[in-house]
Design an enzyme around this catalytic site. Structure first.
Site, mmCIF file in Angstrom:
data_model
loop_
_atom_site.group_PDB
_atom_site.id
_atom_site.type_symbol
_atom_site.label_atom_id
_atom_site.label_comp_id
_atom_site.label_asym_id
_atom_site.label_seq_id
_atom_site.Cartn_x
_atom_site.Cartn_y
_atom_site.Cartn_z
ATOM 1 C CB THR A 116 -0.226 5.991 -25.860
ATOM 2 O OG1 THR A 116 0.335 4.766 -26.340
ATOM 3 C CG2 THR A 116 -1.214 5.680 -24.747
ATOM 4 N NE ARG A 174 -5.320 -7.595 -22.364
ATOM 5 C CZ ARG A 174 -5.710 -6.332 -22.324
ATOM 6 N NH1 ARG A 174 -6.650 -5.955 -21.443
ATOM 7 N NH2 ARG A 174 -5.226 -5.433 -23.158
ATOM 8 N NE ARG A 219 -2.878 -0.526 -32.672
ATOM 9 C CZ ARG A 219 -3.390 -0.264 -31.477
ATOM 10 N NH1 ARG A 219 -4.249 0.719 -31.309
ATOM 11 N NH2 ARG A 219 -3.057 -1.006 -30.453
ATOM 12 C CE LYS A 231 1.949 -1.712 -29.267
ATOM 13 N NZ LYS A 231 0.565 -2.256 -29.168
#
Length: 483
Positions: free
Chosen positions: A271, A69, A32, A213
């Site tokens: 995660t 962000r 990934r 996701k």
């Protein structure tokens, strides 16, 4: 010997062929790439090295998706409890102590007084005390530091961002050029977000598969339509654990896995699975239990992030995960299995897949062989989480890499066009040579007799010894290709 698949994150700063090869031999099935900080040159470098090591390793690339962000800072900024900060949506300006600038210009439209704003995966929290239109005023809730370009989460609020950034579009087009296998689309909120990626793929006649996701409450709320629109799902517990109450994560994870299995869609749990191994050679007991529980819930795959991308013990992390997975597969209780066909109309191919799996449990069948153009039959078999391996003969190299996310499937690419009987005999021979079966064992073959597009039409069960008897004849048309 594990049946659970492993996805390992790799950075262009550490992706030489020897490193990739060691990860592969340790048990990695898919590489990934996180595009948050990757350049086109870095992406090309990773892909070239992975393909040089083996064409059988799957490659997955992330999109950034609709994320917010902070902007850059000259140095990490320290905050104390009670500090008051102004927050602007000014992506072109740097962040300072008293003024935090964000990448999303319209942040004040979507955030209200009383909302919590969490920075850097929740490391720093602030509460909005005023919204003046051009800016938010927030009070710091805990002591912490804020660096450059850190994540921003506003739990419970819908941030009205497009599904794809311009950088995402360029990376998707690059993925198409490089013939990458999967796109892991971040922060998927609904089926429309998936379609935004699929439209680009369709425009380029690309068969890249989309992994959605799930990272926020909207994704959880709309999970059924997202599963239907996607090839597979990733339970991305990092941002999800910030966006929803953290105590809800285990239940959400379990429900999503069950829904994916019922629809024959691969599901990945991700995660902090071995977060301790970023800096330490051994995992915690809690991490080992976390991995085992994901397998007990019946996940297809597990993902490593910082552990392999930048950690001190990347090879050991994959080896550790593989060992835990193999043991958990032995320890999982059969009474916790569930039937993916329950409560739904059973079609022929799913019925035959179920029959093959039942044969491994009731007739002592030690392995299942199938052949496929698309991988659909192999994914049907994977959904039942059978105790024995499924050897999938793939007529396309891409299909083999797609099946690297499906539980219990050993995908093999059949490069040469040979007869169905020769293919079947070669597959049985390989299983015998690898030690999966002996001559006295029974083997099941699940396939179709009507050629390409005909679908699954039969299950045949035979003793291995009889298959290698010279008098054995394969009583079906000698098809060159199947589904």
């Amino acid at each position: 010997m594990k049946q659970t698949k492993i996805v390992a994150s790799v950075s262009d700063l550490r992706c030489d062929q020897d490193f990739i090869r060691k990860l592969f031999f340790a048990g990695m099935n898919v590489v990934r790439m996180n595009t948050a900080h990757a350049t086109e040159e870095g992406i090309r470098k990773i892909v070239a090295n992975v393909r040089a090591v083996s064409p059988h390793i799957g490659i997955m690339i992330d999109t950034k998706g609709p994320e917010v962000r902070t902007t850059g800072t000259s140095a990490p900024i320290h905050y104390k409890i009670g500090d008051v900060v102004k927050i602007f949506g000014r992506p072109e300006m740097d962040t300072e102590h008293d003024i935090i600038n964000l990448s999303y210009p319209n942040i004040t439209d979507d955030v209200k007084v009383g909302d919590d704003i969490l920075f850097d995966d929740g490391e720093l929290g602030m509460k909005v005390i005023e919204n003046t239109g051009p800016m938010l005023v927030a009070q710091v809730q805990n002591e912490g530091n804020l660096g450059s370009h850190k994540s921003v989460n506003v739990p419970g609020e819908h941030i009205d961002l497009p599904a794809l950034t311009e950088k995402d579009r360029k990376n998707i087009e690059l993925a198409i050029k490089l013939d990458i296998d999967f796109i892991a689309h971040s922060f998927v909120r609904n089926a429309a977000d998936v379609k935004a990626v699929q439209d680009i793929l369709d425009a380029h006649n690309s068969d890249i598969k989309i992994i959605s996701k799930i990272e926020n409450q909207e994704g959880v709320d709309n999970i059924d339509e997202i599963i239907d629109a996607s090839y597979g799902i990733m339970v991305a517990r990092g941002d999800l654990g910030i966006e929803v109450p953290i105590e809800n994560i285990p239940g959400i994870q379990r429900r999503i896995i069950r829904k994916c299995v019922r629809k024959q869609k691969p599901v990945i749990v991700a995660t902090q699975m071995l977060h301790t191994m970023i800096n330490n050679p051994r995992p915690t007991r809690a991490e080992v239990t976390d991995i085992a529980n994901a397998i007990f819930y019946r996940t297809d795959a597990l993902m490593l992030s910082g552990e392999t991308a930048s950690g001190k013990y990347p090879i050991e992390a994959v080896q550790t995960m593989a060992r835990i997975a193999e043991q958990a597969e032995k320890d999982k209780l059969p009474e916790n299995d569930f039937d993916p066909t329950e409560g739904r109309e059973l079609d022929q191919k799913l019925f035959l897949a179920q029959s093959a799996i039942q044969a491994t449990k009731q007739l002592g069948v030690k392995g299942i062989i199938t052949d496929s153009e698309t991988g659909e039959t192999a994914r049907d078999l994977a959904a039942f989480r059978g105790p024995m391996p499924v050897l999938a003969i793939c007529y396309k190299e891409k299909t083999q890499r797609w099946l690297n996310l499906s539980y219990g499937v050993i995908p093999i690419y059949q490069r040469e066009q040979i007869s169905t009987q020769d293919m079947f005999l070669a597959a049985v021979r390989m299983l015998r040579q690898k030690g999966y079966i002996t001559e006295e064992d029974k083997i099941a073959y699940l396939s179709g007799s009507f050629g390409e597009g005909g679908g699954t039409t039969f299950v045949e069960i035979n003793k291995v010894r009889k298959i290698f008897d010279n008098s054995y004849k394969f009583n079906l048309p000698n098809n060159e290709k199947k589904r």
